[in-house]
Design a protein around this motif. Structure first.
Motif, PDB file in Angstrom:
ATOM      1  N   LYS A 157       0.803  -1.223   0.000  1.00 17.11           N
ATOM      2  CA  LYS A 157       0.000   0.000   0.000  1.00 17.11           C
ATOM      3  C   LYS A 157       0.838   1.276   0.000  1.00 17.11           C
ATOM      4  O   LYS A 157       0.329   2.338  -0.337  1.00 17.11           O
ATOM      5  CB  LYS A 157      -0.930   0.018   1.217  1.00 17.11           C
ATOM      6  N   VAL A 158       2.106   1.180   0.396  1.00 21.67           N
ATOM      7  CA  VAL A 158       2.958   2.365   0.501  1.00 21.67           C
ATOM      8  C   VAL A 158       3.336   2.858  -0.891  1.00 21.67           C
ATOM      9  O   VAL A 158       3.784   2.091  -1.734  1.00 21.67           O
ATOM     10  CB  VAL A 158       4.230   2.052   1.327  1.00 21.67           C
ATOM     11  N   LYS A 159       3.152   4.157  -1.104  1.00 18.31           N
ATOM     12  CA  LYS A 159       3.420   4.740  -2.422  1.00 18.31           C
ATOM     13  C   LYS A 159       4.656   5.655  -2.403  1.00 18.31           C
ATOM     14  O   LYS A 159       4.758   6.573  -3.190  1.00 18.31           O
ATOM     15  CB  LYS A 159       2.206   5.566  -2.878  1.00 18.31           C
ATOM     16  N   LYS A 160       5.565   5.423  -1.481  1.00 23.64           N
ATOM     17  CA  LYS A 160       6.761   6.269  -1.391  1.00 23.64           C
ATOM     18  C   LYS A 160       7.735   5.937  -2.519  1.00 23.64           C
ATOM     19  O   LYS A 160       7.778   4.819  -3.012  1.00 23.64           O
ATOM     20  CB  LYS A 160       7.461   6.071  -0.033  1.00 23.64           C
ATOM     21  N   LYS A 161       8.528   6.928  -2.866  1.00 31.82           N
ATOM     22  CA  LYS A 161       9.446   6.763  -3.992  1.00 31.82           C
ATOM     23  C   LYS A 161      10.692   5.953  -3.622  1.00 31.82           C
ATOM     24  O   LYS A 161      11.048   5.011  -4.306  1.00 31.82           O
ATOM     25  CB  LYS A 161       9.860   8.138  -4.527  1.00 31.82           C
ATOM     26  N   THR A 162      11.333   6.325  -2.535  1.00 30.93           N
ATOM     27  CA  THR A 162      12.603   5.649  -2.207  1.00 30.93           C
ATOM     28  C   THR A 162      12.372   4.462  -1.285  1.00 30.93           C
ATOM     29  O   THR A 162      11.401   4.417  -0.526  1.00 30.93           O
ATOM     30  CB  THR A 162      13.593   6.619  -1.528  1.00 30.93           C
ATOM     31  N   LYS A 163      13.319   3.533  -1.327  1.00 33.38           N
ATOM     32  CA  LYS A 163      13.269   2.361  -0.455  1.00 33.38           C
ATOM     33  C   LYS A 163      13.339   2.798   1.010  1.00 33.38           C
ATOM     34  O   LYS A 163      12.640   2.253   1.862  1.00 33.38           O
ATOM     35  CB  LYS A 163      14.455   1.442  -0.791  1.00 33.38           C
ATOM     36  N   PHE A 164      14.139   3.821   1.287  1.00 32.92           N
ATOM     37  CA  PHE A 164      14.306   4.324   2.646  1.00 32.92           C
ATOM     38  C   PHE A 164      12.978   4.844   3.212  1.00 32.92           C
ATOM     39  O   PHE A 164      12.607   4.530   4.343  1.00 32.92           O
ATOM     40  CB  PHE A 164      15.376   5.431   2.656  1.00 32.92           C
ATOM     41  N   GLU A 165      12.245   5.647   2.418  1.00 36.33           N
ATOM     42  CA  GLU A 165      10.954   6.190   2.871  1.00 36.33           C
ATOM     43  C   GLU A 165       9.946   5.060   3.092  1.00 36.33           C
ATOM     44  O   GLU A 165       9.185   5.068   4.059  1.00 36.33           O
ATOM     45  CB  GLU A 165      10.392   7.157   1.831  1.00 36.33           C
ATOM     46  N   LYS A 166       9.952   4.104   2.183  1.00 37.78           N
ATOM     47  CA  LYS A 166       9.039   2.956   2.267  1.00 37.78           C
ATOM     48  C   LYS A 166       9.309   2.161   3.545  1.00 37.78           C
ATOM     49  O   LYS A 166       8.393   1.825   4.286  1.00 37.78           O
ATOM     50  CB  LYS A 166       9.227   2.072   1.035  1.00 37.78           C
ATOM     51  N   MET A 167      10.599   1.902   3.819  1.00 39.78           N
ATOM     52  CA  MET A 167      10.969   1.162   5.026  1.00 39.78           C
ATOM     53  C   MET A 167      10.543   1.916   6.278  1.00 39.78           C
ATOM     54  O   MET A 167      10.024   1.309   7.226  1.00 39.78           O
ATOM     55  CB  MET A 167      12.487   0.909   5.047  1.00 39.78           C
ATOM     56  N   GLY A 168      10.723   3.240   6.257  1.00 41.32           N
ATOM     57  CA  GLY A 168      10.332   4.055   7.412  1.00 41.32           C
ATOM     58  C   GLY A 168       8.847   3.930   7.714  1.00 41.32           C
ATOM     59  O   GLY A 168       8.447   3.784   8.872  1.00 41.32           O
ATOM     60  N   GLN A 169       8.029   3.964   6.672  1.00 47.14           N
ATOM     61  CA  GLN A 169       6.578   3.848   6.876  1.00 47.14           C
ATOM     62  C   GLN A 169       6.199   2.464   7.389  1.00 47.14           C
ATOM     63  O   GLN A 169       5.335   2.335   8.258  1.00 47.14           O
ATOM     64  CB  GLN A 169       5.841   4.140   5.574  1.00 47.14           C
TER      65      GLN A 169
END
Length: 156
Positions: free
Chosen positions: A120-132
């Motif tokens: 469901k996460v629509k973040k661009k970077t892997k780092f942002e996705k992992m944070g969420q």
């Protein structure tokens, strides 16, 4: 005195009926009794009577609470423990209830929860996705060390 005794009896009957319908802990019942107008000592007496008659059993309540919150709400141990402590239940009983969670199922639930969030996460970077994903899993009550241990299985 007669009416006060009757109200104590009425409250006892109400609490017994409530406890027979659903699992309750002694602190919740104590709160309900004092709100109904009885003193703390009278509430303690009623609770002892309910415990003696097996209407209230905090250990049984904890086992059922842990099981339900894990199975149905997909909560982690941190969140379950926190809510049980807020109810004022003994730490030893809480720990015994936590020990009944099957660790393999716990791990599977954590990974499944993180995978669902990752989709469901629509973040661009892997780092942002992992944070969420980490924040989401921690809000669900999973331990940070477990989240980090299995995070790589979830995020490519």
């Amino acid at each position: 005195m007669e009416t006060e005794e009757k109200t104590a009896q009425e409250i006892y009957a109400k609490m017994a009926a409530l406890c027979s319908r659903s699992e309750q802990c002694s602190t919740n019942i104590h709160k309900k009794i004092t709100v109904a107008g009885l003193s703390s000592d009278e509430a303690d007496e009623i609770i002892e009577k309910l415990k003696a008659e097996k209407f209230i059993d905090d250990e049984r309540y904890i086992r059922s609470y842990v099981s339900d919150k894990f199975k149905f709400n997909k909560w982690g141990k941190v969140k379950i423990r926190h809510y049980l402590k807020m109810k004022g239940l003994p730490g030893e009983l809480i720990q015994n209830g936590m020990n009944e969670i099957d660790m393999e199922k716990y791990k599977e639930t954590l990974i499944k929860t993180m995978k669902e969030k990752a989709r469901k996460v629509k973040k661009k970077t892997k780092f942002e996705k992992m944070g969420q994903i980490i924040r989401f899993a921690q809000n669900r009550g999973f331990e940070p060390e477990m989240i980090h241990r299995y995070l790589n299985e979830v995020v490519e």
